[in-house]
Design a protein around this motif. Structure first.
Motif, PDB file in Angstrom:
ATOM      1  N   ILE A 144     -40.765  29.939  34.637  1.00  0.00           N
ATOM      2  CA  ILE A 144     -41.708  29.545  34.104  1.00  0.00           C
ATOM      3  C   ILE A 144     -41.795  29.958  32.958  1.00  0.00           C
ATOM      4  O   ILE A 144     -41.928  30.477  31.888  1.00  0.00           O
ATOM      5  N   GLU A 145     -42.128  28.369  32.513  1.00  0.00           N
ATOM      6  CA  GLU A 145     -42.047  28.820  30.452  1.00  0.00           C
ATOM      7  C   GLU A 145     -43.578  28.685  30.648  1.00  0.00           C
ATOM      8  O   GLU A 145     -44.359  27.776  30.681  1.00  0.00           O
ATOM      9  N   GLY A 146     -43.657  29.783  29.494  1.00  0.00           N
ATOM     10  CA  GLY A 146     -45.449  29.535  28.581  1.00  0.00           C
ATOM     11  C   GLY A 146     -46.477  30.050  29.369  1.00  0.00           C
ATOM     12  O   GLY A 146     -47.154  29.920  28.929  1.00  0.00           O
ATOM     13  N   ALA A 147     -45.841  31.113  30.048  1.00  0.00           N
ATOM     14  CA  ALA A 147     -46.702  32.104  30.513  1.00  0.00           C
ATOM     15  C   ALA A 147     -47.378  33.040  29.368  1.00  0.00           C
ATOM     16  O   ALA A 147     -46.229  33.614  28.833  1.00  0.00           O
ATOM     17  N   PHE A 150     -38.772  14.666  35.601  1.00  0.00           N
ATOM     18  CA  PHE A 150     -37.986  13.754  35.727  1.00  0.00           C
ATOM     19  C   PHE A 150     -37.985  12.078  36.896  1.00  0.00           C
ATOM     20  O   PHE A 150     -38.095  11.426  36.534  1.00  0.00           O
ATOM     21  N   ARG A 151     -38.781  12.582  37.604  1.00  0.00           N
ATOM     22  CA  ARG A 151     -39.529  11.615  39.166  1.00  0.00           C
ATOM     23  C   ARG A 151     -40.373  10.418  38.033  1.00  0.00           C
ATOM     24  O   ARG A 151     -39.780   9.488  38.323  1.00  0.00           O
ATOM     25  N   THR A 152     -40.833  10.832  37.215  1.00  0.00           N
ATOM     26  CA  THR A 152     -41.921   9.679  36.555  1.00  0.00           C
ATOM     27  C   THR A 152     -41.560   8.935  35.107  1.00  0.00           C
ATOM     28  O   THR A 152     -41.505   7.802  35.827  1.00  0.00           O
ATOM     29  N   ALA A 181     -50.053  24.619  28.089  1.00  0.00           N
ATOM     30  CA  ALA A 181     -49.919  25.428  29.654  1.00  0.00           C
ATOM     31  C   ALA A 181     -48.528  25.455  29.458  1.00  0.00           C
ATOM     32  O   ALA A 181     -48.061  24.907  29.291  1.00  0.00           O
ATOM     33  N   PRO A 182     -48.261  25.852  30.555  1.00  0.00           N
ATOM     34  CA  PRO A 182     -46.569  26.419  31.246  1.00  0.00           C
ATOM     35  C   PRO A 182     -45.822  25.101  32.289  1.00  0.00           C
ATOM     36  O   PRO A 182     -47.090  24.102  32.234  1.00  0.00           O
ATOM     37  N   GLN A 214     -53.802  21.334  36.594  1.00  0.00           N
ATOM     38  CA  GLN A 214     -53.382  19.724  36.424  1.00  0.00           C
ATOM     39  C   GLN A 214     -52.188  20.091  34.900  1.00  0.00           C
ATOM     40  O   GLN A 214     -51.757  18.926  35.004  1.00  0.00           O
ATOM     41  N   SER A 215     -52.866  20.528  34.271  1.00  0.00           N
ATOM     42  CA  SER A 215     -52.214  20.557  32.686  1.00  0.00           C
ATOM     43  C   SER A 215     -50.999  21.029  32.986  1.00  0.00           C
ATOM     44  O   SER A 215     -50.268  21.369  32.195  1.00  0.00           O
ATOM     45  N   VAL A 216     -51.125  22.685  34.189  1.00  0.00           N
ATOM     46  CA  VAL A 216     -49.167  22.723  34.458  1.00  0.00           C
ATOM     47  C   VAL A 216     -48.678  21.566  34.684  1.00  0.00           C
ATOM     48  O   VAL A 216     -48.556  21.400  35.375  1.00  0.00           O
ATOM     49  N   THR A 217     -47.473  21.666  33.968  1.00  0.00           N
ATOM     50  CA  THR A 217     -46.091  20.760  34.170  1.00  0.00           C
ATOM     51  C   THR A 217     -45.260  21.151  34.819  1.00  0.00           C
ATOM     52  O   THR A 217     -44.748  22.258  35.113  1.00  0.00           O
ATOM     53  N   CYS A 218     -43.911  20.373  35.017  1.00  0.00           N
ATOM     54  CA  CYS A 218     -42.921  20.497  35.969  1.00  0.00           C
ATOM     55  C   CYS A 218     -41.569  19.311  35.688  1.00  0.00           C
ATOM     56  O   CYS A 218     -42.358  18.367  35.858  1.00  0.00           O
TER      57      CYS A 218
END
Length: 268
Positions: A29-32, A122-124, A18-19, A113-117
């Motif tokens: 955007i990595e992984g597109a 960081f927050r998690t 996933a991107p 939901q598989s697209v991460t950020c």
């Protein structure tokens, strides 16, 4: 017409990976997996960035965010959305990372939901070990301020990423909180190198934050490096001189430096 291209930072990962949306630095955007014309890419990147922070937005919200103050027709919006969907690609099961609105169940736009950020990661990761403190950036960041640890690049035009300002302030505050806490813990553990790594990470997001500069001063003093302490004090002075025609050093900072720096002895 420019040739279709991938983003320079896109990963050549396997199909189905996933991107990832990188917001803590230059927005990337990595992984597109797909391709997009280079002159169309900035709108796609902004749309993905908006949706990763605002899942479930309707078309009115998207119009207001990406084209503030402009009348946007459905054809224009649909073209940007379609190009972005194709660019992000599909997972190993053939499911789009940017589902069609009719597939979301509520006629709203959201990424899979598989697209991460990185900001969400960081927050998690910060949550259990780094509870929010009352300390925040001493002054707001001018734009998506980020770098290796946190340096959001200012938007290229006044309207671009204007919607992100509240998120930027939250990012700056969180980053400086963590940098302060980590540098304090490292210094108290006599790990001065660790303290002098941690505080500058926060300064990447808010270079004028004197709370973090004081952490640098204390670490240099504890390490017995007077020359580095003087250089750090001079750096803060240069930063303050460049702020709105020049600002005075905070009283607490000036008091700390007067305590830490050796007094000049005048011989008669």
């Amino acid at each position: 017409m420019p040739a279709p291209t991938r983003a320079a930072d896109d990963a050549d990962g396997p199909v189905g990976s996933a991107p990832m949306v990188l917001l803590l630095g230059r927005v990337v955007i990595e992984g597109a997996a797909g391709r997009i014309d280079s002159n169309r890419q900035s709108a796609a990147v902004e749309l993905v960035s908006y949706l990763v922070l605002n899942p479930g937005a309707d078309h009115h919200a998207i119009d207001d965010a990406l084209w503030p103050g402009r009348l946007v027709n459905k054809q224009m919006r649909s073209a940007v959305i379609s190009r972005t969907r194709s660019w992000l690609g599909k997972d190993a099961d053939g499911e789009a990372y940017f589902p069609r609105v009719q597939d979301t169940g509520d006629s709203r736009y959201r990424l899979d939901q598989s697209v991460t950020c990185d900001w969400k990661v960081f927050r998690t990761s910060r949550a259990p070990a780094w509870p929010a403190t009352t300390r925040t950036a001493s002054s707001p960041c001018a734009g998506p301020s980020r770098s290796s640890a946190a340096d959001p690049s200012p938007p290229s035009t006044p309207q671009r990423y204007a919607w992100a300002e509240p998120a930027i302030q939250e990012m700056v505050s969180a980053i400086t909180d963590v940098a302060y806490e980590l540098s304090t813990r490292r210094r108290e553990a006599a790990d001065y190198a660790g303290a002098l790594w941690a505080a500058p990470q926060g300064l990447l997001a808010a270079e004028e934050n004197e709370l973090l500069h004081r952490q640098v001063f204390l670490a240099h003093h504890a390490a017995g490096d007077v020359d580095a302490l003087r250089e750090a004090a001079a750096r803060l002075a240069r930063i303050n001189e460049g702020l709105g025609g020049g600002v005075d050093m905070e009283a607490e900072t000036a008091q700390l430096l007067s305590t830490l720096l050796p007094k000049t002895v005048i011989r008669r």
